[in-house]
Enzyme design. Structure first.
Site, short mmCIF file in Angstrom:
data_model
loop_
_atom_site.label_atom_id
_atom_site.label_comp_id
_atom_site.label_asym_id
_atom_site.label_seq_id
_atom_site.Cartn_x
_atom_site.Cartn_y
_atom_site.Cartn_z
N ASN A 9 0.87 -1.18 0.00
CA ASN A 9 0.00 0.00 0.00
C ASN A 9 0.91 1.23 0.00
OD1 ASN A 9 -1.80 2.04 0.47
ND2 ASN A 9 -2.30 1.42 2.58
N TRP A 10 1.00 1.85 -1.16
CA TRP A 10 1.94 2.98 -1.28
C TRP A 10 1.38 4.28 -0.73
CZ3 TRP A 10 3.99 2.16 -7.01
CH2 TRP A 10 4.84 1.05 -7.01
N LYS A 11 0.10 4.28 -0.41
CA LYS A 11 -0.54 5.51 0.11
C LYS A 11 -0.28 6.67 -0.86
CE LYS A 11 -0.23 3.50 4.61
NZ LYS A 11 -0.21 3.64 6.05
N HIS A 95 -9.62 1.46 4.48
CA HIS A 95 -8.38 1.59 5.25
C HIS A 95 -8.62 2.55 6.42
CE1 HIS A 95 -4.31 2.80 6.30
NE2 HIS A 95 -3.91 1.68 5.73
N GLU A 97 -7.00 4.94 7.55
CA GLU A 97 -6.79 6.36 7.24
C GLU A 97 -8.01 6.94 6.53
OE1 GLU A 97 -3.03 5.79 5.27
OE2 GLU A 97 -2.14 5.32 7.22
N GLU A 167 -5.87 -4.76 10.46
CA GLU A 167 -4.84 -3.76 10.72
C GLU A 167 -5.17 -3.02 12.01
OE1 GLU A 167 -2.63 -2.43 6.98
OE2 GLU A 167 -4.50 -1.31 6.99
N GLY A 173 1.94 2.53 10.72
CA GLY A 173 2.89 3.62 10.58
C GLY A 173 3.56 4.03 11.88
N SER A 213 2.91 -1.91 10.40
CA SER A 213 4.35 -1.98 10.66
C SER A 213 4.98 -3.33 10.34
CB SER A 213 4.65 -1.59 12.12
OG SER A 213 4.27 -0.24 12.34
N GLY A 234 2.71 -0.99 4.32
CA GLY A 234 2.76 0.42 3.95
C GLY A 234 4.20 0.87 3.77
N GLY A 235 4.74 1.54 4.79
CA GLY A 235 6.07 2.16 4.71
C GLY A 235 7.16 1.26 4.13
P1 PGA Z 1 2.54 0.50 7.67
O1 PGA Z 1 1.12 0.71 6.97
O2 PGA Z 1 3.11 -0.78 7.14
O3 PGA Z 1 3.36 1.70 7.27
O4 PGA Z 1 2.31 0.44 9.15
C1 PGA Z 1 0.25 -0.36 6.77
C2 PGA Z 1 -1.03 0.13 6.16
O5 PGA Z 1 -1.44 1.25 6.47
O6 PGA Z 1 -1.67 -0.57 5.34
#
Ligand code: PGA
Length: 267
Positions: A9-11, A95, A97, A167, A173, A213, A234-235
């Site tokens: 997930n590149w956001k 998600h 967010e 999640e 994050g 994470s 994500g990250g």
């Molecule tokens: P993260 O994000 O790996 O940076 O914690 C995961 C996500 O939001 O899908």
């Protein structure tokens, strides 16, 4: 049989150029990692170019959101058929967010999942509790509500094709991942609820992946848990080498689990 499912997930990161460069570097590495369903989810602007760059490879492309109408006066929104036409086959829905920053609810998530299926996209539906909710021992209640409302009206066949991403919001994050035991507990609970509400067969086919994470260092331990079928990253997915490492270690852990004949896990 559930094969491991790993989604990047590149956001709101990566331009068209950056996305294409990543896919070109990633696809030969991904070829060596067979037996894993791999998806990259770039921003909308890079969807088409990324899908073109990934053509005829084992790398799938997904969007990070969609709107439930096919077309119309909905400024700023993008529909399932548009995403499908751009070359994507998956879409992340709900998600945390989107829920916390953009007001998504279980009801909008429900409409979006239905729209994704209608457009021929595989939805990756996100659920998870906040830290407050976990501390108040409400985790299972929250998950039950999100599953019940978010998946309301789906058929058993759709559940079998669905990907659910557990999640925990406090792990996204933050560098603070759920422990393997916490992930195993939540995933086991989700699987039981799916069995109860949608039947054993479809619950066995539904992928339940973990997000929050995930890094090369913790991917194996998480993937070794029963009912953890993959990861939403994500990250650590923004860098090709780090994401390759996560896919490779997850694959190894899933193979080891199969070799050990451990039931209930992705194979
Ligand atoms: P993260 O994000 O790996 O940076 O914690 C995961 C996500 O939001 O899908």
């Amino acid at each position: 049989m559930r094969i491991p499912f790993i989604c990047a997930n590149w956001k709101m990161y990566k331009t068209v150029d950056e996305a294409v460069k990543y896919v070109k570097e990633f696809r030969p590495r991904a070829r060596e990692l067979d037996g894993v369903e791999i998806v990259l989810a770039p921003p909308f602007t890079a969807l088409h170019a990324a899908a073109e760059a990934a053509r005829n490879s084992n790398v799938g492309i997904g969007a990070q959101d969609l709107y439930w109408e096919r077309e119309g006066a909905y400024t700023g929104e993008v529909s399932g058929p548009m995403i499908r036409e751009a070359g994507a086959e998956y879409v992340i829905v709900g998600h945390s967010e989107r829920r916390t920053l953009f007001g998504e609810t279980d009801d909008t998530v429900n409409r979006k999942i239905a729209a994704a299926f209608a457009a021929g996209l595989c939805p990756i539906a996100c659920i998870g509790e906040t830290l407050d909710q976990r501390e108040r021992q409400e985790t299972f209640d929250v998950l039950d509500r999100q599953i019940k409302r978010g998946l309301d009206g789906l058929t058993s066949e759709q559940i079998a094709q669905l990907v659910i991403a557990y999640e925990p919001v406090w792990a996204i994050g933050t560098g603070r991942n759920a422990t393997p035991a916490q992930a195993a507990e939540a995933h086991g609970h989700i699987r039981k609820r799916l069995q109860h509400w949608f039947g054993r067969d479809s619950a066995e086919l539904c992928h339940v992946i973990y997000g929050g994470s995930v890094k090369p260092d913790n991917a194996s331990d998480l993937m070794a848990q029963p009912d953890v079928d993959g990861a939403l990253v994500g990250g650590a997915s923004l860098d090709v080498r780090s994401f390759v490492e996560i896919v490779a270690r997850s694959r190894q852990a899933a193979l080891a689990r199969r070799a050990a004949g451990r039931p209930g896990g992705a194979v």
